[in-house]
Design a protein around this motif. Structure first.
Motif, PDB file in Angstrom:
ATOM      1  N   VAL B  83     -12.191  -2.512   5.672  1.00 22.48           N
ATOM      2  CA  VAL B  83     -11.139  -1.496   5.788  1.00 22.48           C
ATOM      3  C   VAL B  83     -10.870  -1.194   7.255  1.00 22.48           C
ATOM      4  O   VAL B  83      -9.720  -1.176   7.701  1.00 22.48           O
ATOM      5  CB  VAL B  83     -11.573  -0.208   5.040  1.00 22.48           C
ATOM      6  N   LEU B  86      -9.070  -4.077   9.030  1.00 21.02           N
ATOM      7  CA  LEU B  86      -7.646  -4.164   8.677  1.00 21.02           C
ATOM      8  C   LEU B  86      -6.867  -3.045   9.354  1.00 21.02           C
ATOM      9  O   LEU B  86      -5.778  -3.262   9.892  1.00 21.02           O
ATOM     10  CB  LEU B  86      -7.496  -4.104   7.156  1.00 21.02           C
ATOM     11  N   LEU B  87      -7.450  -1.841   9.326  1.00 18.94           N
ATOM     12  CA  LEU B  87      -6.754  -0.705   9.946  1.00 18.94           C
ATOM     13  C   LEU B  87      -6.532  -0.941  11.433  1.00 18.94           C
ATOM     14  O   LEU B  87      -5.450  -0.689  11.955  1.00 18.94           O
ATOM     15  CB  LEU B  87      -7.566   0.571   9.747  1.00 18.94           C
ATOM     16  N   LEU B  90      -3.860  -3.413  11.962  1.00 18.33           N
ATOM     17  CA  LEU B  90      -2.554  -2.781  11.725  1.00 18.33           C
ATOM     18  C   LEU B  90      -2.158  -1.935  12.928  1.00 18.33           C
ATOM     19  O   LEU B  90      -1.001  -1.968  13.365  1.00 18.33           O
ATOM     20  CB  LEU B  90      -2.613  -1.893  10.481  1.00 18.33           C
TER      21      LEU B  90
ATOM     22  N   ILE C 141      -7.540  -3.351  -0.745  1.00 16.81           N
ATOM     23  CA  ILE C 141      -7.433  -3.943   0.595  1.00 16.81           C
ATOM     24  C   ILE C 141      -6.420  -5.082   0.588  1.00 16.81           C
ATOM     25  O   ILE C 141      -5.590  -5.213   1.496  1.00 16.81           O
ATOM     26  CB  ILE C 141      -8.817  -4.417   1.081  1.00 16.81           C
ATOM     27  N   TYR C 144      -3.107  -3.467   0.758  1.00 20.13           N
ATOM     28  CA  TYR C 144      -2.725  -2.961   2.090  1.00 20.13           C
ATOM     29  C   TYR C 144      -2.161  -4.109   2.929  1.00 20.13           C
ATOM     30  O   TYR C 144      -1.139  -3.970   3.598  1.00 20.13           O
ATOM     31  CB  TYR C 144      -3.927  -2.385   2.850  1.00 20.13           C
ATOM     32  N   LEU C 156       4.561  -2.164   8.779  1.00 18.23           N
ATOM     33  CA  LEU C 156       3.272  -1.804   9.354  1.00 18.23           C
ATOM     34  C   LEU C 156       3.005  -0.311   9.223  1.00 18.23           C
ATOM     35  O   LEU C 156       1.913   0.120   8.870  1.00 18.23           O
ATOM     36  CB  LEU C 156       3.236  -2.221  10.825  1.00 18.23           C
ATOM     37  N   PHE C 160      -0.033   1.314   7.178  1.00 16.97           N
ATOM     38  CA  PHE C 160      -1.031   2.176   7.817  1.00 16.97           C
ATOM     39  C   PHE C 160      -1.216   3.474   7.046  1.00 16.97           C
ATOM     40  O   PHE C 160      -2.321   3.882   6.720  1.00 16.97           O
ATOM     41  CB  PHE C 160      -0.630   2.457   9.268  1.00 16.97           C
ATOM     42  N   GLN C 163      -2.906   2.834   3.832  1.00 12.55           N
ATOM     43  CA  GLN C 163      -4.339   2.558   3.912  1.00 12.55           C
ATOM     44  C   GLN C 163      -5.152   3.795   4.266  1.00 12.55           C
ATOM     45  O   GLN C 163      -6.243   3.983   3.742  1.00 12.55           O
ATOM     46  CB  GLN C 163      -4.617   1.433   4.916  1.00 12.55           C
ATOM     47  N   THR C 167      -7.887   5.030   1.822  1.00 14.95           N
ATOM     48  CA  THR C 167      -9.299   5.104   2.198  1.00 14.95           C
ATOM     49  C   THR C 167      -9.859   6.485   1.914  1.00 14.95           C
ATOM     50  O   THR C 167     -10.999   6.625   1.466  1.00 14.95           O
ATOM     51  CB  THR C 167      -9.465   4.758   3.685  1.00 14.95           C
TER      52      THR C 167
END
Lengths: 603, 111, 497
Positions: B83, B86-87, B90, C141, C144, C156, C160, C163, C167
């Motif tokens: 996670v 990926l964040l 991004l 995931i 995302y 994007l 973001f 996600q 999360t």
């Protein structure tokens, strides 16, 4: 397979065939369409003669024909054939014809299904499906028709949703969905809500106020045969059929609901006819009358006594006949002249004699002039109202005056229509008699002539033909109480006409208009003709009416526009708080969490 | 008491996510939240006076800590890594397109 | 080797092979992905005949009645969900063959796609809490990354936000799992259910339930946890939007929520929880529809509409009656078909015109008859026009609400369905009817593969009503309703005692 299935299955199958037949074989498609219409008509006759016919599935009475639905089926079959016949010529050369015939046939099938259904869910399915076909049929009118189609479907489909609510309440109250063994007393909130939900659905279909606003829009944009078939005849048959069913079978009416129906009826009659008076477009004028006449039917059923209900139902049948006739004549005019603007029409009587005569007959019928059919049914409704007064309703005189006044105004507005379209002097855009034939072709005037003929027959032989065969068996317990004297009614109508005239003159005294007189010989410039369009424009300037007309032009009375305005207020507010900021969204999540914890864990 | 510390850590992470404007700080806040939970999970499995849950000679009857949460936390840490990775990627791409790390300025989608 | 392992193994395996074989030949990614998803579809159809299956991975039998291995459980509800996921999954993959030509990297796309499917199938089949979490994270995931697949600025940004909120949701869920474990000392859902039933439902269970409600509610985009959805769903490529809105929020949101609340925690008969579900469902329903009405962007409108329709489903579950569960599950199934179809339609429009703004479209059905007709069918179905499938589920939900004496909620459901009709007619009016815009004179219908996917979904929209015919209902819907309504029997069925 039961006989009743044919009525639903034939139109659907034939409609599907029409959809898939390649465009090149258009003749075959036309034949199929008319064949499907005829076959359905044939079966409606057979079923009418054999009624009652019933169909059980797992001991559940799903489809049935009784005295009320029998003749409505017959009418649907007849109108179906006539409209398909009329469309052959009228619609020739237009786009998306395959779809048009398919939807038309599906409409016939769906309408038969709705009338036959004894199970409320089944009724709902066919009922909702008809809304869809109506939407699609209006859409055939091309890009301009799309907004009208949308509006129509939101009102009609939306009221179908309310119908679900009503049916669900009925089910929870009685545990049954079979119309023949439900009888609910209107006591308490729930039954009333259920009744109102179903009544609103029927109002929307039939076009009674305040759910009427789709009809003028639809009539203006949709192809004329569609208007003649759906809003003018079929939807009235269905809407009033449902109203009759719920008022007579499903619910036991009480006084409050009866009065509500009376109010809706009276308001619809007057308000719509006032709007009709000032229209400048043939189709729109007719469409407001299509609304106004619904008022009579609702009024008739609202009286709650047999004669009134019978009158309402008979008026529904009559209205379907003369109003589709009127729309078809309107279509003939449009077909010949390419316009329905009253300003640009005139003097067509000589060129299109058949159209003129049929239109005249239908116009006199709708105005309730003896000896045509409209008179008989309106008169029965008056009797119902009088009976209501005898039974102790103190307001009966209001309903009676509204009905008669409406009748007079109807006559007045049709004088305007006949004058501006068929009489008067020809407008420059009216076709000159270049060819010998200016009358529309056989397949177009035939349906009009048949309908006009029915107007006469149902009027002159009212008792022997329609009432005896169709109406009396449908509404038990009718007695005329010796009121069957046309003299009295004629007198009342004259009073009505005088009332109407007073209004007219009141306006004229204030502002006398002058028009250039006809001198003879020379061609009169466009703006000097007496077109009849402005016959009643003066009432637009009459004190309080002026305000109302202004407001209604701004759609202040349109439930659709007002509803949209309110809804969009909320939408705007909600859009504003979706700021696109991640922290804001996170705060919502946390707030939600805290609140949930507070409620669920603490409490 | 130790549980309260976990919650405190969680709240610190939450504070970072909520209040910080920088994308990277938000990501760090999220990671802190996750680790607070991992800690919490691991602490749950603790037994008073327990030892590592490995059966060896002489320790058959000893008090073991619960091994299950440890296994789970290991898995969760791996997921947390994915996670976070990926964040961060991004965030890098966002910086390329938007030219900023400020979350308040990244709000083309709204309404 | 039991059949149900394949539901996770096939997509995982295919996802693994994809990057290896993807570069060998141009056609291989398409073929591999479609093959994998088609076999999943066949498996899902086969699964309808299986009845209850409990598969213990590695053959670890229960010790003294306490399960120790990882369980995969196939019951009525799981069958229904698997059908939804894999039918829509296959059609979306098939659609991607042509659609994804616009993007450059098909192998990676399919890898993520297959991972997402594997995650969802895993969540559905999983028999213990922690595996639900793991598979949910796999699916999430992947999603995302798929939302950001176009790597444009908006995409994007959406990914973001999606996600971060996703999360946070995972944190809530993990927290819930941790506490549930400390309460019961087990992670196996059936065992947990049994222990909770023995201990009785007290405040700790409520606490855990609320945590799960927030966590899975975030994944399901229930008001007020919905804010990520209208950004994320429209930003993904069309087939992914269809998967996200049609399937993902249901599999890892609604399904997991129901499973945990009703089967594991046994809250199916607790009125305060049911009432909260009613209220939250109604809120989402109303707000989603109102917001959808105000949109100009085709896909954003559809996304808000998803929130609104999920609201219907939650509302129906909140009634807590068999009829309510039936309506909710049937609506879930229907919503998967018509919302996927609508997103595929929007993709077709984007494919042909490169445009998502409704105000700039018009008359497209003249040039794109298949797209026009199928979108018409889907719109009518979602608006609840008989005899299309959406009508039946809405009818059942409203009747169920009345039956449960929740009149206000029934009325609101009716009002929202009117608004739904309004905004879908708006879509039809602006996009497909009306005058054909100057710019769109030359556009063509989309390629045949895309058309086929849309047509199949449209046929489903028309025909799914047959699932209510008593004989067929007994095979697909009734077992699923049974699972939710008799939530407490879950433990007994799985553990076999």
């Amino acid at each position: 397979m039961n006989l009743l299935h044919y009525l639903i299955i034939i139109p659907f199958i034939v409609g599907l065939f029409c959809l898939v037949i390649p465009k090149k074989l258009s003749k075959l498609r036309d034949l199929l369409a008319i064949g499907g219409g005829l076959a359905t008509f044939y079966f409606t006759i057979v079923i009418f003669l054999r009624k009652p016919v019933e169909w059980f599935y797992n001991d559940l009475l799903l489809l049935k024909v009784d005295n009320l639905s029998g003749f409505i089926l017959l009418a649907i079959g007849l109108f179906g054939v006539l409209i398909v016949l009329y469309s052959l010529k009228f619609m020739a050369g237009k786009e998306r014809l395959s779809e048009y015939y398919t939807y038309l046939l599906w409409t016939i099938g769906g309408a038969c299904g709705a009338i036959l259904a004894n199970n409320l869910i089944l009724l709902l399915v066919f009922w909702g499906f008809l809304g869809l076909t109506l939407y699609l049929l209006i859409g055939i009118g091309g890009p301009e028709a799309t907004p009208a189609a949308k509006k129509t479907f939101i009102i009609v489909g939306g009221s179908d949703c309310l119908m679900i609510l009503g049916i669900a309440i009925i089910w929870s109250l009685t545990g049954s969905l079979q119309m023949d063994n439900i009888s609910i007393h209107l006591t308490g909130l729930l039954p009333t809500v259920a009744f109102l939900a179903l009544a609103i659905a029927s109002f929307a279909k039939a076009g009674a106020m305040p759910m009427h606003t789709w009809i003028p829009d639809c009539a203006e944009k949709a192809p004329i045969p569609v208007t003649a078939f759906l809003p003018a005849s079929l939807d009235k048959l269905l809407g009033i059929y449902l109203l009759g069913r719920i008022a007579m079978d499903i619910f036991v009416m009480n006084k409050a609901m009866g009065t509500l129906l009376l109010i809706v009826g009276a308001v619809t009659i007057i308000a719509a006819v006032m709007m009709a008076l000032v229209q400048h477009d043939l189709k729109k004028l007719l469409s407001y009358h299509a609304v106004s006449q619904v008022g009579y039917m609702v009024l008739g059923i609202g009286t709650g006594n047999p004669i009134g209900i019978a009158g309402g139902i008979f008026h529904m049948l009559n209205h379907a006949i003369y109003k589709s006739c009127l729309f078809l004549t309107g279509g003939a005019v449009e077909h010949r002249t390419q316009t329905t603007n009253l300003n640009r029409l005139g003097g067509l009587a000589k060129l299109m004699p058949i159209t003129f005569i049929t239109c005249l007959i239908a116009a006199l019928s709708i105005s309730g002039v003896p000896p045509f059919n409209g008179f008989v049914s309106k008169w029965m409704i008056y009797q119902g109202v009088i009976q209501l007064g005898k039974d102790g309703d103190k307001l009966w005189i209001i309903w009676l005056v509204a009905a008669m006044f409406g009748s007079a105004l109807t006559l007045a507005s049709f004088m305007k229509l006949i004058h501006s379209v068929f009489l008067g002097s020809p407008s420059p855009t009216t076709p000159r008699p270049v060819a010998k034939r200016n009358e529309v072709s056989f397949t177009m005037w035939m349906p009009m002539a048949i309908l006009a003929g029915l107007c006469v027959i149902f009027g002159v032989f009212a008792y022997r033909v329609p009432l005896k065969n169709f109406i009396f068996s449908a509404v038990p317990g009718i007695s005329f109480l010796g009121f069957w004297s046309p003299g009295l009614a004629t007198l009342l109508i004259i009073i009505g006409i005088i009332l109407g005239a007073i209004i007219y003159w009141l306006g004229n005294i204030k502002s006398l208009r002058t028009d250039t007189t006809y001198v003879g010989g020379e061609i009169i410039p466009q703006d000097n003709r007496v077109t009849g369009v402005d016959f009643y424009d003066t009432i637009k300037d009459l004190g309080p009416l002026k305000v109302i007309y202004k407001k209604s032009e701004k759609k202040l009375f349109d439930i659709y526009d007002q509803g949209a305005r309110v809804i969009f207020l909320f939408t705007k507010g909600l859009k504003k708080i979706h700021t696109g900021l991640l922290p804001t969204y996170l705060i919502w999540v946390l707030m939600g969490t805290v609140i949930l914890f507070f409620i669920l864990v603490k409490g | 008491m130790i549980y309260l510390l976990c919650v405190l850590l969680l709240l610190i992470g939450l504070y970072g996510v909520l209040v910080k404007k920088n994308l990277i700080k938000i990501i760090i806040g999220l990671s802190i939240m996750e680790y607070a939970l991992f800690l919490f999970f691991a602490v749950i499995g603790y037994r008073e006076g327990g030892t590592a849950p490995i059966i060896t000679k002489g320790f058959e009857k000893a008090v073991f800590v619960d091994p299950l949460p440890q296994a789970l936390v290991l898995t969760a840490i791996v997921i947390g890594l994915a996670v976070t990775a990926l964040l961060v990627s991004l965030a890098v791409r966002i910086y390329e397109k938007h030219g900023t790390f400020d979350i308040r300025k990244i709000r083309r989608l709204k309404g | 080797m039991n059949l149900i392992v394949l539901f996770v193994a096939i997509p995982l395996g295919a996802a693994f092979l994809m990057p290896l074989l993807g570069r060998v030949a141009r056609k291989i990614p398409d073929i591999l992905a479609n093959l994998a998803n088609f076999s999943l579809l066949v498996l899902a159809l086969l699964a309808t005949k299986q009845g209850l299956v409990v598969y213990k991975i590695g053959g670890w039998e229960a010790v003294g009645g306490i399960p120790i291995g990882i369980y995969l459980v196939l019951d009525g509800l799981a069958v229904l969900m698997l059908l939804i996921v894999n039918v829509i999954g296959f059609l979306a993959t098939f659609y991607s063959v042509a659609y994804m030509e616009r993007y450059t990297d098909k192998p990676r796309y399919y890898t993520l796609f297959l991972l997402m499917i594997a995650g969802m199938n895993g969540v559905i089949l999983s028999g213990d809490m922690f595996n639900i979490f793991v598979f949910m994270e796999i699916a999430a995931i992947a999603s995302y990354a798929l939302v950001a697949f176009g790597t444009e600025a908006e995409e994007l940004e959406a990914a973001f936000k999606y996600q971060v909120l996703g999360t946070v949701a995972s944190c809530f869920i993990l927290f819930g799992i941790a506490i549930a474990y400390s309460l019961t000392g087990t992670l196996n859902m059936a065992d947990m259910s049994r222990v909770i039933a023995q201990q009785g439902i007290g405040t700790p269970v409520f606490f855990v339930g609320t945590l799960f409600l927030v966590g899975f509610g975030l994944k399901a985009a229930i008001m007020p946890f919905h804010a990520w959805l209208p950004d994320a769903h429209p930003s993904a490529p069309a087939p992914i939007s269809a998967m996200l809105s049609g399937v993902l929020i249901k599999a890892i949101g609604v399904y997991a929520l129901c499973r945990v609340l009703f089967n594991v925690l046994g809250l199916g008969k607790v009125s305060s929880f049911l009432y909260i579900l009613l209220v939250l469902g109604t809120l989402s329903m109303i707000a989603g529809s109102l917001l959808a009405l105000g949109q100009r962007d085709f896909k954003r409108l559809l996304a808000y509409s998803s929130i609104s329709q999920i609201g219907y489903i939650i509302l129906a579950f909140g009634l807590g009656t068999p009829l309510g569960f039936l309506g909710g599950l049937f609506h879930l199934l229907n919503h998967a078909t018509f919302k996927s179809l609508l997103f595929l339609n929007s993709g077709a429009v984007v494919y042909s015109t490169g445009n998502r703004d409704l105000k700039k479209m018009g008359g497209l059905s003249q040039r794109m008859p298949v797209t026009g007709t199928t979108s018409m069918i889907a719109s009518m179905s979602i608006s609840g026009i008989p005899p299309l499938s959406g009508f039946w589920s809405k009818l059942i939900i409203i009747i169920a609400a009345i039956q449960a004496q929740q009149f206000i909620f029934a009325l609101l459901a009716v009002v929202v369905s009117i608004i739904t009709l309004a905004y879908y007619l708006k879509v039809q009016k602006l996009a497909f009817f009306g005058k054909l815009g100057e710019a769109w004179q030359e556009i063509k219908e989309v390629p045949a593969v895309m058309c086929i996917s849309m047509i199949i979904l449209a046929v489903l929209c028309v025909g799914l009503g047959i699932l209510l015919i008593p004989g067929i209902k007994a095979v697909i819907l009734d077992p699923a309703v049974e699972v939710l309504y008799n939530g407490a029997r879950y433990a007994q069925l799985i553990l076999g005692s």
